[in-house]
Design an enzyme around this catalytic site. Sequence first.
Site, PDB file in Angstrom:
ATOM      1  CG  HIS A  77      25.115  -5.902  -6.091  1.00 40.72           C
ATOM      2  ND1 HIS A  77      25.543  -6.998  -5.369  1.00 40.72           N
ATOM      3  CD2 HIS A  77      25.556  -4.807  -5.399  1.00 40.72           C
ATOM      4  CE1 HIS A  77      26.210  -6.602  -4.301  1.00 40.72           C
ATOM      5  NE2 HIS A  77      26.235  -5.282  -4.294  1.00 40.72           N
ATOM      6  CB  SER A 129      26.629  -4.866  -0.916  1.00 44.38           C
ATOM      7  OG  SER A 129      27.720  -4.812  -1.802  1.00 44.38           O
ATOM      8  CG  ASP A 166      25.039  -9.462  -7.653  1.00 45.54           C
ATOM      9  OD1 ASP A 166      25.782  -8.631  -8.207  1.00 45.54           O
ATOM     10  OD2 ASP A 166      24.859  -9.501  -6.416  1.00 45.54           O
TER      11      ASP A 166
END
Length: 337
Positions: A306, A148, A278
Amino acid sequence: MDLDVLNMFVIAGGTLAIPILAFVASFLLWPSALIRIYYWYWRRALGMQVRYANYDDYQFCYSYRGRPGYRPSILMLHGFSAHKDMWLSIVKFLPKNLHLVCVDMPGHEGTTRSDLDDYSISGQAKRIHQFVECIKLNRRPFHLVGTSMGGNVAGVYAAQYPEDVCSLTLICPAGLPSTTDSKFIKQLRELQESKRIDRIPLIPSTPEEMADMLKLCSYVRFKVPQQILQGLVDVRIPHNEFYRKLFLEIADEKSRHSLHENMSKIKAPTQVIWGKQDQVLDVSGASVLASAIPDCHVYILENCGHSVVVERPRKTANLILEFLALLHSIDNNKKQA
């Protein structure tokens, strides 16, 4: 029954009842303390040791296991509002003879937080480089892993400091344009239009908002007790003001597409892992990276959101190990040729 035997059972029962009652009391009254104890125990069980490194007056907090050897060390960069312990679920499935380093990102957990610091993606990459030099991790090129926000920083780091990185794993990284808006991006647009940008879905302040965030970040539906949700919120609330500032910094034009702007400079063999479902960062970002990085291996995980590290830790660990083994094999073949 003999009276002495009866007394023994009463004493034994009382001895057992004390820790059980203490656990129940902690769960009901201080769930955040229980969460901290949980991470402490898990680190200890996995052999991860916590250390601090200083660069001038700036302090980095990190955990590590193993020592540098013939195989590359692995440096792991966590995501937005997380901390070094988020990697423990993957560490569990990695060999104990690998040298692993998990660092708290700038401003997070035990690493220095300063209003004067540059929290843009490039600013964070510079800080991580300072950390790497502090612990002399770049004596030999290392394998860099980021997820991320940490994936965005990892990609920029690999582009800006190519001599440090022998290979790269990006797990659903931020910093890329997308052909399809994710659920999270749509929520942000709605909040901007209604001028409620302070209600960022990734910065919960109630158990209900925490539950919503977990649903947003994860395809797998974890059943989390209300007390644990409260504990997770209690741990985060003192830091929410910083998280808001950080989010606005990394969502700003300077950082929003940092990985995209730097991906053509990445020379290290790169692995991309992304959850197909995601809802935070659309999976189409994987093809953007694949088209720009020459030696790019893409793995799309079905039925995964995610939070790849939490949802599919064993699979993620295996993919990283297989990637490293492939690169080692290619390197050996080159030496023999």
